[in-house]
Design a protein around this motif. Structure first.
Motif, mmCIF file in Angstrom:
data_model
loop_
_atom_site.group_PDB
_atom_site.id
_atom_site.type_symbol
_atom_site.label_atom_id
_atom_site.label_comp_id
_atom_site.label_asym_id
_atom_site.label_seq_id
_atom_site.Cartn_x
_atom_site.Cartn_y
_atom_site.Cartn_z
ATOM 1 N N GLY A 262 0.644 -1.320 -0.102
ATOM 2 C CA GLY A 262 0.027 -0.172 -0.243
ATOM 3 C C GLY A 262 0.840 1.174 0.092
ATOM 4 N N ILE A 263 2.033 1.067 0.340
ATOM 5 C CA ILE A 263 3.054 2.386 0.326
ATOM 6 C C ILE A 263 3.115 2.861 -0.888
ATOM 7 C CG2 ILE A 263 3.715 1.856 2.673
ATOM 8 C CD1 ILE A 263 6.538 0.960 1.197
ATOM 9 N N PHE A 264 3.139 1.890 -1.958
ATOM 10 C CA PHE A 264 3.407 2.607 -3.276
ATOM 11 C C PHE A 264 2.157 3.552 -3.797
ATOM 12 C CE2 PHE A 264 6.161 -1.082 -3.569
ATOM 13 C CZ PHE A 264 7.046 -0.775 -4.628
ATOM 14 N N LEU A 265 0.881 3.087 -3.312
ATOM 15 C CA LEU A 265 -0.084 3.878 -3.649
ATOM 16 C C LEU A 265 -0.135 5.180 -2.887
ATOM 17 C CD1 LEU A 265 -2.882 4.076 -5.385
ATOM 18 C CD2 LEU A 265 -3.902 2.980 -3.691
ATOM 19 N N PHE A 266 0.290 5.219 -1.634
ATOM 20 C CA PHE A 266 0.242 6.170 -0.900
ATOM 21 C C PHE A 266 1.196 7.345 -1.358
ATOM 22 C CE2 PHE A 266 2.463 8.578 2.567
ATOM 23 C CZ PHE A 266 1.262 9.461 3.129
ATOM 24 N N PHE A 267 2.518 6.917 -1.381
ATOM 25 C CA PHE A 267 3.361 7.812 -2.059
ATOM 26 C C PHE A 267 3.037 8.505 -3.728
ATOM 27 C CE2 PHE A 267 6.331 5.898 1.359
ATOM 28 C CZ PHE A 267 6.344 7.118 1.906
ATOM 29 N N ALA A 268 2.435 7.447 -4.279
ATOM 30 C CA ALA A 268 2.139 8.016 -5.498
ATOM 31 C C ALA A 268 1.099 9.062 -5.517
ATOM 32 C CB ALA A 268 1.687 6.929 -6.415
ATOM 33 N N LEU A 269 -0.027 8.970 -4.568
ATOM 34 C CA LEU A 269 -1.002 9.830 -4.339
ATOM 35 C C LEU A 269 -0.267 11.256 -4.039
ATOM 36 C CD1 LEU A 269 -3.688 7.814 -2.981
ATOM 37 C CD2 LEU A 269 -3.853 8.907 -5.037
ATOM 38 N N PHE A 270 0.564 11.103 -2.838
ATOM 39 C CA PHE A 270 1.235 12.271 -2.315
ATOM 40 C C PHE A 270 2.039 13.249 -3.482
ATOM 41 C CE2 PHE A 270 5.352 14.107 -0.528
ATOM 42 C CZ PHE A 270 4.443 15.340 0.222
ATOM 43 N N GLN A 271 2.689 12.377 -4.378
ATOM 44 C CA GLN A 271 3.428 12.840 -5.379
ATOM 45 C C GLN A 271 2.639 13.644 -6.428
ATOM 46 O OE1 GLN A 271 6.312 10.119 -7.450
ATOM 47 N NE2 GLN A 271 6.605 11.555 -9.076
ATOM 48 N N MET A 272 1.553 13.100 -6.774
ATOM 49 C CA MET A 272 0.399 13.715 -7.507
ATOM 50 C C MET A 272 0.024 14.785 -7.112
ATOM 51 S SD MET A 272 -2.702 12.129 -9.661
ATOM 52 C CE MET A 272 -3.740 11.598 -8.124
ATOM 53 N N SER A 273 -0.241 15.017 -5.701
ATOM 54 C CA SER A 273 -0.831 16.304 -5.206
ATOM 55 C C SER A 273 0.240 17.550 -5.361
ATOM 56 C CB SER A 273 -0.850 15.911 -3.818
ATOM 57 O OG SER A 273 0.207 15.624 -2.913
ATOM 58 N N LEU A 274 1.617 17.122 -5.388
ATOM 59 C CA LEU A 274 2.808 18.030 -5.554
ATOM 60 C C LEU A 274 2.835 18.463 -6.999
ATOM 61 C CD1 LEU A 274 5.710 16.687 -3.288
ATOM 62 C CD2 LEU A 274 3.794 18.457 -2.813
ATOM 63 N N ASP A 275 2.617 17.377 -8.010
ATOM 64 C CA ASP A 275 2.406 17.883 -9.145
ATOM 65 C C ASP A 275 1.440 18.744 -9.577
ATOM 66 O OD1 ASP A 275 4.797 16.514 -9.828
ATOM 67 O OD2 ASP A 275 3.494 14.411 -10.630
#
Length: 303
Positions: A262-275
């Motif tokens: 699940g950490i893959f999905l969590f950090f992917a969502l966090f990165q998208m918010s910065l983008d």
């Protein structure tokens, strides 16, 4: 009259091996070639890397290397492994190009020294808390907020390219220092991965750190655009490719990937918010921001 059979064309079918999962996995694997390849061409054309943060190269090279080490301890989807290998290849080319056309503004001697001192900030926050009277719970909350704010500011300023870093990390004027660091880092992580190959906790630690570092990818660019207050030199296509990669990666993690933490999905969502925040910066500085007279003069000199 004898009936003549007209040959019919059979309905077209995709080969069984050509699945949507295969297409998505290859898009994820080779997207970096397109997104960062266009940035390389743009820098070569303009003969300057002004507006592009070379911290992006450091972030992706470190993150991709850690993900590869993670794979050898705890195997995951091969598509993500291929992406890491492709990412290292294209980031090395991008780093070489960015350093070749590095503008004078990025020299370490011209960067600002950070005035803040974390220890002094924490001491000041404590004394301010100690002098206040009132409800202990509310005062303690204010103290914790002040401490967290000081630590967060120090952390963010490390990614701000306008400040001098300890040891001039990734701000070296000598290009050879970058390649020495990458060689030593790769050698060290390869050795540790070999030594702790049977320790799953170490693999989970590498994976978490790698994903965390990658999720911070947009942060140096956010701070650089905030400093420059213009988007000259930053390719909109790079931002579009980032967001496209975010959506593709998240969709793949949700619907196509297997054996993914699940950490893959969590950090992917966090990165998208910065983008998305970079998208806001791009629109603001390109269409709405009115530079001050001094900023206009500096910009004209730059051009």
């Amino acid at each position: 009259m004898e009936n003549i059979k007209v040959p019919t064309i059979d309905q077209f079918y995709l080969p069984e091996w050509l699945t949507m999962e295969l297409i998505a996995s290859n898009i994820i694997s080779f997207t970096p070639l397109f997104s960062y390849g266009t940035t390389i061409l743009s820098i070569q054309k303009k003969k300057t890397s002004l507006g592009f943060s070379i911290d992006i190269c450091a972030t992706m090279l470190i993150a991709a290397s850690l993900r590869i080490c993670y794979y050898f301890i705890i195997p995951y989807e091969q598509a993500l492994l291929r992406q890491s290998i492709v990412m290292i290849f294209i980031q090395l080319l991008l780093l070489r190009t960015s350093l070749k056309f590095r503008p004078r503004e990025y020299d370490f001697d011209l960067l600002e020294q950070y005035d803040g001192n974390l220890k002094m900030d924490l001491v000041r926050e404590y004394h301010e808390w100690d002098k206040k009277q009132g409800k202990f719970g509310m005062e303690l909350l204010v103290l914790v907020q002040g401490i967290l704010k000081s630590v967060l500011n120090r952390f963010i300023n490390f990614f701000d390219s306008k400040y001098q870093r300890i040891g001039s990390f990734w701000q070296w004027n000598n290009e050879l220092m970058y390649w020495k660091f990458l060689f030593r880092f790769t050698l060290t992580m390869s050795f540790l991965t070999w030594v702790f190959n049977d320790y799953l906790k170490f693999g989970e630690f590498l994976g978490t750190i790698g994903l965390f570092v990658e999720s911070l990818l947009p942060l140096p660019q956010i701070l650089l655009l905030k400093k420059l207050k213009h988007v000259q030199g930053f390719k909109l296509l790079l931002l579009v490719s980032w967001l496209g990669g975010d959506f593709t990666k998240i969709g793949y993690l949700i619907f196509g990937a297997k054996n993914i933490s699940g950490i893959f999905l969590f950090f992917a969502l966090f990165q998208m918010s910065l983008d998305f925040y970079i998208g806001y910066q791009y629109v603001y500085y390109k269409y709405y921001y009115i530079p001050e007279p001094q900023s206009v003069e500096l910009y004209e000199l730059r051009v």
